[in-house]
Scaffold this motif. Structure first.
Motif, short mmCIF file in Angstrom:
data_model
loop_
_atom_site.label_atom_id
_atom_site.label_comp_id
_atom_site.label_asym_id
_atom_site.label_seq_id
_atom_site.Cartn_x
_atom_site.Cartn_y
_atom_site.Cartn_z
N GLU A 40 0.83 -1.21 0.00
CA GLU A 40 0.00 0.00 0.00
C GLU A 40 0.86 1.26 0.00
O GLU A 40 1.92 1.31 0.63
N LYS A 41 0.40 2.28 -0.71
CA LYS A 41 1.11 3.56 -0.71
C LYS A 41 1.16 4.13 0.70
O LYS A 41 0.22 4.00 1.47
N LYS A 42 2.24 4.76 1.01
CA LYS A 42 2.39 5.39 2.32
C LYS A 42 1.40 6.54 2.44
O LYS A 42 1.23 7.34 1.52
N ARG A 43 0.72 6.62 3.57
CA ARG A 43 -0.25 7.68 3.82
C ARG A 43 0.20 8.53 5.00
O ARG A 43 0.75 8.02 5.96
N VAL A 44 -0.06 9.83 4.86
CA VAL A 44 0.23 10.77 5.93
C VAL A 44 -1.08 11.46 6.30
O VAL A 44 -1.80 11.96 5.44
N GLU A 45 -1.42 11.45 7.58
CA GLU A 45 -2.66 12.06 8.06
C GLU A 45 -2.75 13.52 7.63
O GLU A 45 -1.85 14.31 7.88
N GLY A 46 -3.84 13.87 6.95
CA GLY A 46 -4.06 15.25 6.53
C GLY A 46 -3.28 15.68 5.31
O GLY A 46 -3.28 16.87 4.95
N GLU A 47 -2.63 14.75 4.62
CA GLU A 47 -1.86 15.11 3.42
C GLU A 47 -2.80 15.56 2.31
O GLU A 47 -3.86 14.99 2.09
N LEU A 48 -2.39 16.59 1.59
CA LEU A 48 -3.20 17.17 0.52
C LEU A 48 -2.76 16.66 -0.84
O LEU A 48 -1.56 16.50 -1.10
N ASP A 49 -3.72 16.45 -1.73
CA ASP A 49 -3.41 16.20 -3.13
C ASP A 49 -3.35 17.50 -3.91
O ASP A 49 -2.54 17.63 -4.83
N HIS A 50 -4.21 18.45 -3.56
CA HIS A 50 -4.21 19.78 -4.18
C HIS A 50 -3.61 20.74 -3.17
O HIS A 50 -4.19 21.00 -2.11
N ARG A 51 -2.43 21.27 -3.47
CA ARG A 51 -1.67 22.03 -2.48
C ARG A 51 -2.38 23.27 -1.98
O ARG A 51 -2.14 23.73 -0.86
N ALA A 52 -3.28 23.83 -2.80
CA ALA A 52 -3.98 25.05 -2.41
C ALA A 52 -5.17 24.80 -1.50
O ALA A 52 -5.84 25.73 -1.05
N ALA A 53 -5.47 23.55 -1.22
CA ALA A 53 -6.64 23.20 -0.42
C ALA A 53 -6.34 23.21 1.07
O ALA A 53 -5.18 23.23 1.50
N GLU A 54 -7.42 23.18 1.85
CA GLU A 54 -7.35 23.00 3.30
C GLU A 54 -7.93 21.63 3.63
O GLU A 54 -8.99 21.27 3.12
N TRP A 55 -7.24 20.87 4.47
CA TRP A 55 -7.73 19.53 4.80
C TRP A 55 -8.76 19.57 5.92
O TRP A 55 -8.54 20.20 6.96
N THR A 56 -9.90 18.92 5.71
CA THR A 56 -10.89 18.67 6.74
C THR A 56 -11.60 17.37 6.37
O THR A 56 -12.24 17.29 5.32
N SER A 57 -11.46 16.35 7.17
CA SER A 57 -11.81 15.00 6.73
C SER A 57 -13.31 14.71 6.77
O SER A 57 -14.01 15.13 7.69
N ALA A 58 -13.77 13.98 5.76
CA ALA A 58 -15.13 13.46 5.73
C ALA A 58 -15.23 12.26 6.66
O ALA A 58 -14.23 11.62 6.99
N ALA A 59 -16.45 11.92 7.08
CA ALA A 59 -16.66 10.74 7.90
C ALA A 59 -16.23 9.49 7.14
O ALA A 59 -16.45 9.37 5.93
N ARG A 60 -15.65 8.57 7.85
CA ARG A 60 -15.12 7.35 7.22
C ARG A 60 -16.21 6.54 6.52
O ARG A 60 -15.94 5.82 5.55
N ALA A 107 -11.63 25.90 -11.21
CA ALA A 107 -10.92 25.62 -12.46
C ALA A 107 -9.46 25.26 -12.19
O ALA A 107 -8.91 24.34 -12.82
N ARG A 108 -8.82 25.96 -11.27
CA ARG A 108 -7.44 25.63 -10.91
C ARG A 108 -7.35 24.23 -10.31
O ARG A 108 -6.42 23.46 -10.60
N LEU A 109 -8.33 23.90 -9.48
CA LEU A 109 -8.39 22.57 -8.88
C LEU A 109 -8.56 21.49 -9.96
O LEU A 109 -7.82 20.49 -9.98
N THR A 110 -9.51 21.68 -10.84
CA THR A 110 -9.76 20.69 -11.89
C THR A 110 -8.56 20.55 -12.82
O THR A 110 -8.19 19.44 -13.21
N ALA A 111 -7.93 21.67 -13.18
CA ALA A 111 -6.74 21.62 -14.03
C ALA A 111 -5.63 20.83 -13.35
O ALA A 111 -4.93 20.04 -14.00
N ASP A 112 -5.48 21.01 -12.04
CA ASP A 112 -4.46 20.29 -11.29
C ASP A 112 -4.76 18.79 -11.26
O ASP A 112 -3.87 17.95 -11.49
N ILE A 113 -6.02 18.44 -11.02
CA ILE A 113 -6.43 17.03 -11.01
C ILE A 113 -6.16 16.39 -12.37
O ILE A 113 -5.59 15.30 -12.47
#
Length: 225
Positions: free
Chosen positions: A53-73, A171-177
């Motif tokens: 499995e890929k290494k995971r870091v709690e609260g790590e962002l895929d889109h650098r400009a975003a703020e992390w706030t987790s959804a319910a599991r 649009a910046r988010l979608t372009a990044d994705i």
């Protein structure tokens, strides 16, 4: 809400996809029903083996400009995309409410649905689910597995809710994705929730300016560093 009642990670299309997979999983015998689905999921679970499995870091962002706030599991499924499921779609949603409302319901384990991202009217972006995981947002199992969902604050019948800042931030988010996953920047691969097969949702609605949005995504793709 754009993603409400979309949490059932099911679809008519999933059974067709399972049938195709069964050919590869093989043995020569046709297997149907729950046994096929269980075997299919087992075949995709190789990444759960120790060291895979890929290494995971709690609260790590895929889109650098975003703020992390987790959804319910309960509102998403652990995966290892794109190694187990390819990502080739971005699905655009509208909350039918506020940014705060979206965050609140996606944090509620009883809601059964959530998107990877939520975009506020001022363009601020929250990431709630990692892109490698499957969010329950499209109401279609196959689309959930292959897509990233983006929710937008506002109401489908209020064009004034779709601000310039929101369009630009999204649009910046979608372009990044698209850049990170090799997704073509076109309307075949960037779609509205209403365009998902089998959906009963209408978002992002008639006031979402697709021409304006796609132009901004293309511009952001060209200027992305």
């Amino acid at each position: 809400m754009g993603s409400e009642s979309s949490g059932a990670d099911q679809s008519d299309g999933s059974s067709r996809r399972v049938g195709r997979r069964a050919v590869l999983l093989g043995g020569g015998a046709a297997v149907i029903g729950a046994a096929v689905l269980a075997r299919d999921e087992l075949a995709r679970a190789w990444w759960r083996l120790p060291g895979m499995e890929k290494k995971r870091v709690e609260g790590e962002l895929d889109h650098r400009a975003a703020e992390w706030t987790s959804a319910a599991r309960a509102n998403w499924r652990r995966a290892d995309r794109p190694d187990d499921y390819r990502i080739d779609r971005v699905v655009i949603h509208v909350v039918q409410g506020s940014y705060a409302t979206a965050l609140k319901v996606f944090k509620n384990p009883g809601h059964g649905a959530a998107t990877h991202y939520v975009v506020r009217k001022d363009g601020h972006v929250a990431q709630m689910i990692r892109e490698l995981d499957v969010a329950f947002h499209a109401g279609n199992r196959d689309m959930n597995e292959r897509s990233i969902g983006i929710e937008h604050e506002g109401f489908v019948h209020r064009p004034q809710d779709f601000t310039a800042a929101m369009y630009a931030g999204s649009a910046r988010l979608t372009a990044d994705i698209c850049a990170r996953h090799g997704i073509p920047v076109d309307r075949e691969h960037i779609i509205g929730h209403v365009e998902v097969e089998g959906t009963d949702h209408t978002d992002p609605g008639p006031h979402w300016d697709w021409d304006r949005y796609m132009k901004l995504v293309r511009e952001a793709s060209r200027t992305r560093v």
